[in-house]
Design a protein around this motif. Structure first.
Motif, short mmCIF file in Angstrom:
data_model
loop_
_atom_site.label_atom_id
_atom_site.label_comp_id
_atom_site.label_asym_id
_atom_site.label_seq_id
_atom_site.Cartn_x
_atom_site.Cartn_y
_atom_site.Cartn_z
N VAL A 102 42.65 53.97 31.51
CA VAL A 102 41.51 53.47 32.30
C VAL A 102 40.85 52.31 31.56
N GLU A 103 40.67 52.48 30.26
CA GLU A 103 40.07 51.43 29.44
C GLU A 103 40.96 50.19 29.43
N ALA A 104 42.28 50.40 29.32
CA ALA A 104 43.24 49.29 29.31
C ALA A 104 43.17 48.52 30.63
N GLU A 105 43.08 49.24 31.74
CA GLU A 105 42.98 48.57 33.05
C GLU A 105 41.73 47.71 33.11
N GLY A 106 40.62 48.23 32.60
CA GLY A 106 39.37 47.47 32.59
C GLY A 106 39.48 46.21 31.75
N LEU A 107 40.08 46.33 30.57
CA LEU A 107 40.26 45.17 29.70
C LEU A 107 41.14 44.11 30.37
N LEU A 108 42.21 44.55 31.00
CA LEU A 108 43.11 43.61 31.67
C LEU A 108 42.42 42.92 32.84
N ARG A 109 41.66 43.69 33.61
CA ARG A 109 40.90 43.10 34.73
C ARG A 109 39.96 42.01 34.22
N GLU A 110 39.29 42.33 33.10
CA GLU A 110 38.35 41.36 32.49
C GLU A 110 39.07 40.06 32.11
N SER A 111 40.35 40.17 31.72
CA SER A 111 41.09 38.98 31.29
C SER A 111 41.87 38.34 32.45
N GLY A 112 41.63 38.83 33.67
CA GLY A 112 42.23 38.20 34.84
C GLY A 112 43.59 38.73 35.25
N VAL A 113 44.04 39.81 34.63
CA VAL A 113 45.33 40.42 34.99
C VAL A 113 45.06 41.55 35.99
N GLN A 114 45.90 41.65 37.01
CA GLN A 114 45.76 42.75 37.98
C GLN A 114 46.60 43.93 37.51
N PRO A 115 45.94 44.99 37.00
CA PRO A 115 46.69 46.14 36.46
C PRO A 115 47.68 46.74 37.46
N SER A 116 47.33 46.72 38.75
CA SER A 116 48.21 47.34 39.74
C SER A 116 49.53 46.57 39.86
N ARG A 117 49.52 45.29 39.49
CA ARG A 117 50.74 44.48 39.59
C ARG A 117 51.50 44.42 38.27
N ASP A 118 50.86 44.81 37.19
CA ASP A 118 51.50 44.69 35.88
C ASP A 118 51.28 45.97 35.07
N ARG A 119 51.97 47.03 35.50
CA ARG A 119 51.80 48.34 34.86
C ARG A 119 52.26 48.32 33.40
N ALA A 120 53.29 47.52 33.08
CA ALA A 120 53.78 47.47 31.70
C ALA A 120 52.69 46.95 30.77
N SER A 121 51.88 45.99 31.23
CA SER A 121 50.77 45.49 30.41
C SER A 121 49.74 46.58 30.17
N VAL A 122 49.52 47.42 31.19
CA VAL A 122 48.59 48.54 31.02
C VAL A 122 49.12 49.47 29.93
N ASP A 123 50.41 49.77 29.96
CA ASP A 123 51.02 50.69 28.99
C ASP A 123 50.91 50.15 27.56
N GLU A 124 51.22 48.87 27.35
CA GLU A 124 51.17 48.35 25.98
C GLU A 124 49.72 48.16 25.53
N THR A 125 48.80 47.86 26.44
CA THR A 125 47.39 47.75 26.07
C THR A 125 46.85 49.14 25.71
N ALA A 126 47.25 50.16 26.48
CA ALA A 126 46.84 51.54 26.16
C ALA A 126 47.38 51.95 24.79
N ALA A 127 48.61 51.55 24.48
CA ALA A 127 49.19 51.86 23.15
C ALA A 127 48.36 51.19 22.05
N ALA A 128 47.91 49.96 22.30
CA ALA A 128 47.07 49.26 21.32
C ALA A 128 45.75 50.01 21.11
#
Length: 140
Positions: A102-128
């Motif tokens: 959830v936190e990763a999705e929020g961070l990605l949204r803040e940076s202009g990435v749509q989490p629903s379209r880029d699930r892999a980015s959510v996964d690696e951001t969550a790992a970070a």
């Protein structure tokens, strides 16, 4: 001051495993993902990723329930950890990963990435985020 252990962190998902690595000075960077197939192959790919990045340890996020209990996902994560420990001599650490996706999705949204379209980015951001939590827990 002792050199900090280089770690790779995992956000275990049903389809992908998000990866992140620690760098100098406690820096944490997203490091891609592994597409899941079957347990034996997934653990081998994680170990290969750790070796490739010269990591001396693996941090695995455990998805506890909101109440802090080990639900079905946490039990699957523990099974993955057992399989990893059988296959590698690297240290395998556990870290509570509640709300990191959830936190990763929020961070990605803040940076202009749509989490629903880029699930892999959510996964690696969550790992970070998992790795940042783990490193912070080691300092305190």
């Amino acid at each position: 001051m002792a050199e900090q252990e280089k770690l790779i962190a995992l956000d275990l998902g049903e389809r992908r495993i998000g990866l992140a690595v620690s760098g100098p000075g406690g820096m944490v960077l997203p490091a891609g993902h592994i597409t899941r197939t079957k347990l034996a192959r997934d653990t081998q790919q994680v170990i290969a990723a750790a070796q490739e990045r010269q990591a001396s340890g693996i941090v695995v996020g455990i998805p506890y329930t909101r109440e802090g209990e080990a639900g079905p996902s946490a039990k699957l994560a523990r099974g993955f950890i057992r399989a990893l420990r059988k296959e590698t001599t690297l240290n395998v650490h556990e870290m509570d990963e509640r709300f990191t996706s959830v936190e990763a999705e929020g961070l990605l949204r803040e940076s202009g990435v749509q989490p629903s379209r880029d699930r892999a980015s959510v996964d690696e951001t969550a790992a970070a985020l998992i790795l940042q939590r783990y490193l912070a827990s080691q300092r305190s």
